[in-house]
Design an enzyme around this catalytic site. Structure first.
Site, PDB file in Angstrom:
ATOM      1  CG  ASP A  52     -11.691  11.752   0.612  1.00 11.12           C
ATOM      2  OD1 ASP A  52     -11.244  11.368   0.949  1.00 11.12           O
ATOM      3  OD2 ASP A  52     -12.673  12.734   0.008  1.00 11.12           O
ATOM      4  CB  SER A  53      -6.487  11.396   3.230  1.00 12.95           C
ATOM      5  OG  SER A  53      -6.786   9.964   2.684  1.00 12.95           O
ATOM      6  CD  GLU A  58     -12.824  10.780   9.745  1.00 15.25           C
ATOM      7  OE1 GLU A  58     -13.173  10.599   9.252  1.00 15.25           O
ATOM      8  OE2 GLU A  58     -11.989  11.836   9.633  1.00 15.25           O
TER       9      GLU A  58
HETATM   10  N1  MHF Z   1      -3.341  12.963   7.380  1.00 18.88           N
HETATM   11  C1  MHF Z   1      -5.102  13.103   7.032  1.00 18.88           C
HETATM   12  N2  MHF Z   1      -4.885  12.105   8.472  1.00 18.88           N
HETATM   13  C2  MHF Z   1      -7.027  12.019   8.331  1.00 18.88           C
HETATM   14  O1  MHF Z   1      -6.797  11.147   9.575  1.00 18.88           O
HETATM   15  C3  MHF Z   1      -7.742  12.522   6.821  1.00 18.88           C
HETATM   16  C4  MHF Z   1      -7.101  12.553   6.503  1.00 18.88           C
HETATM   17  N3  MHF Z   1      -5.377  13.360   6.492  1.00 18.88           N
HETATM   18  N4  MHF Z   1      -7.222  13.936   5.909  1.00 18.88           N
HETATM   19  C5  MHF Z   1      -9.021  13.812   5.173  1.00 18.88           C
HETATM   20  C6  MHF Z   1      -9.351  13.228   6.744  1.00 18.88           C
HETATM   21  C7  MHF Z   1      -9.624  14.866   7.576  1.00 18.88           C
HETATM   22  N5  MHF Z   1      -9.701  14.293   8.772  1.00 18.88           N
HETATM   23  C8  MHF Z   1      -9.427  14.744   9.939  1.00 18.88           C
HETATM   24  C9  MHF Z   1      -8.799  16.080  10.301  1.00 18.88           C
HETATM   25  C10 MHF Z   1      -7.905  16.941  11.415  1.00 18.88           C
HETATM   26  C11 MHF Z   1      -8.621  16.305  11.920  1.00 18.88           C
HETATM   27  C12 MHF Z   1      -8.424  17.063  13.549  1.00 18.88           C
HETATM   28  O2  MHF Z   1      -8.067  18.426  13.803  1.00 18.88           O
HETATM   29  N6  MHF Z   1      -9.206  16.533  14.769  1.00 18.88           N
HETATM   30  C13 MHF Z   1      -8.937  17.425  16.104  1.00 18.88           C
HETATM   31  C14 MHF Z   1      -9.447  17.921  16.931  1.00 18.88           C
HETATM   32  C15 MHF Z   1     -11.177  17.558  17.281  1.00 18.88           C
HETATM   33  C16 MHF Z   1     -12.388  18.500  18.255  1.00 18.88           C
HETATM   34  O3  MHF Z   1     -11.840  19.298  17.795  1.00 18.88           O
HETATM   35  O4  MHF Z   1     -12.914  17.287  17.954  1.00 18.88           O
HETATM   36  C17 MHF Z   1      -8.489  16.169  17.107  1.00 18.88           C
HETATM   37  O5  MHF Z   1      -7.766  17.014  18.369  1.00 18.88           O
HETATM   38  O6  MHF Z   1      -8.522  15.302  17.203  1.00 18.88           O
HETATM   39  C18 MHF Z   1      -9.534  15.372  12.385  1.00 18.88           C
HETATM   40  C19 MHF Z   1      -9.309  14.011  11.312  1.00 18.88           C
HETATM   41  C20 MHF Z   1      -9.632  12.231   8.646  1.00 18.88           C
HETATM   42  N7  MHF Z   1      -8.967  12.682   7.634  1.00 18.88           N
HETATM   43  C1  KIV Z   2     -10.086   8.784   7.032  1.00 19.32           C
HETATM   44  C2  KIV Z   2     -10.184   7.770   5.425  1.00 19.32           C
HETATM   45  C3  KIV Z   2     -11.509   6.972   6.108  1.00 19.32           C
HETATM   46  C4  KIV Z   2     -11.353   8.091   4.485  1.00 19.32           C
HETATM   47  O1  KIV Z   2     -11.788   8.414   4.078  1.00 19.32           O
HETATM   48  C5  KIV Z   2      -9.441   8.738   3.671  1.00 19.32           C
HETATM   49  O2  KIV Z   2      -8.904   8.858   4.422  1.00 19.32           O
HETATM   50  O3  KIV Z   2      -9.944   9.474   2.501  1.00 19.32           O
HETATM   51 MG    MG Z   3     -11.870   9.876   2.787  1.00 19.44          MG
END
Ligand code: MHF
Ligand code: KIV
Ligand code: MG
Length: 293
Positions: free
Chosen positions: A74-75, A211
């Site tokens: 769903d990403s 995750e």
């Molecule tokens: N392009 C993309 N990559 C992804 O990994 C992803 C998506 N889309 N869409 C659905 C979810 C959303 N996800 C995400 C999106 C953003 C962060 C993020 O910004 N993390 C920061 C903050 C962590 C914190 O505050 O502890 C990081 O630095 O990892 C993490 C997972 C994982 N998934």
């Molecule tokens: C990050 C993975 C596990 C996911 O659920 C997605 O891409 O939608």
């Molecule tokens: Mg997903």
């Protein structure tokens, strides 16, 4: 192909499109990855790779590269459809993408990601949605987000013949409930994560995505569970890893989550290619005589 591998018992369906085209000799590539193969890999201490995929060409490329599992995530919401998050994504959005991937991969296990609001309400809702992913989408399995609270859904799907992958830790569809993109399972929350992992396994999940979980907790879950764990920001001790393909190959702009490693710069390649094309169109050097008739 292994000796116990069953092949199209009723002889129906289109012939596999091998190098000779649809009328050419049947392709005799490696056997389709099945959920049990992932369990066997865990038991043998072998790690496996999963990538998201949303279309024909990336599916065929990742399949050829030997990626064991293709997730139609769903990403797609924030990587294909132009949304900011996964929350607006619908079943109708994902079914054609899932079908495209399923038609384009010959070996990988194709997993459809159930969108927000399409399974949480009840096990019945989950079953009806998941069945659409199998029938119309051609998915081999589905994934849903949640631990203890989704056990009834996982049980219903598994008992109804739908292999189900769970997703615990940070679950993006619940970002507003969780208070943003945050690591889950730190300190006291480790007990909840362990309870979620054991609950999804007991309910019949064939694998579980973790995750943004501290590596130590993810390692402990991986050691305690018999089903494979798949990490994204969950350390190196998981049985498999998953990344969003647009992150892994540098397709998109902006800040990447910490768990991303970039293996290519496709955005740079395409940007340079598009600029070169536009320059040549403008200065009249494309098309050259050999491009015409
Ligand atoms: N392009 C993309 N990559 C992804 O990994 C992803 C998506 N889309 N869409 C659905 C979810 C959303 N996800 C995400 C999106 C953003 C962060 C993020 O910004 N993390 C920061 C903050 C962590 C914190 O505050 O502890 C990081 O630095 O990892 C993490 C997972 C994982 N998934
Ligand atoms: C990050 C993975 C596990 C996911 O659920 C997605 O891409 O939608
Ligand atoms: Mg997903």
């Amino acid at each position: 192909m292994s000796s116990d591998e069953q092949q199209a018992p009723y002889g129906g369906g289109p012939a596999p499109a091998g190098p000779g085209g649809p009328a050419g000799p049947a392709r005799t590539g490696p056997a389709r990855v099945r959920t049990r193969h992932l369990a066997e890999m865990k038991a043998a201490g072998e790690r496996f790779a999963m990538l998201t995929t949303y279309d024909q060409h990336t599916a065929a490329i990742f399949d050829e590269a030997g990626i064991e599992v293709l997730l139609v995530g769903d990403s797609a919401g924030n990587n294909v459809l132009g949304h900011a998050t996964t929350i607006p994504v619908t079943v109708e959005d994902l079914l054609p993408l899932t079908a495209a991937v399923a038609r384009s991969a010959t070996r990988a296990l194709v997993v459809g990601d159930l969108p927000f609001g399409s399974y949480q309400a009840s096990p019945e809702q989950a079953y009806l949605t998941a069945a659409r992913f199998m029938k119309t989408g051609g998915a081999h399995a589905v994934k849903l987000e949640g631990g203890v609270e989704m056990a009834p859904q996982i049980e219903r799907l598994s008992r109804g013949g739908i292999p189900t992958m769970a997703h615990i830790g940070f679950t993006p569809q619940s970002e507003h409930a969780l208070g943003g993109y945050r690591v889950q399972g730190r300190g006291d929350a480790a007990e909840q994560l362990l309870a979620d992992a054991h609950a999804v396994q007991a309910a019949g999940a064939f694998a579980v995505v973790m995750e943004m979980v501290p590596a130590e907790i993810a390692g402990r879950v991986t050691a305690e569970l018999t089903i494979p764990t798949i990490g994204i920001g969950a350390g190196a001790d998981c049985d498999g890893q998953v990344l969003v393909w647009t992150d892994a190959f540098g397709m998109r702009e902006g800040r990447m989550p910490r768990f991303v490693k970039q293996y290519a710069d496709l955005r740079g390649v395409l940007l340079a290619g598009a600029r070169a094309y536009a320059d040549e169109v403008r200065d009249g050097s494309f098309p050259a005589p050999e491009h015409g008739f």
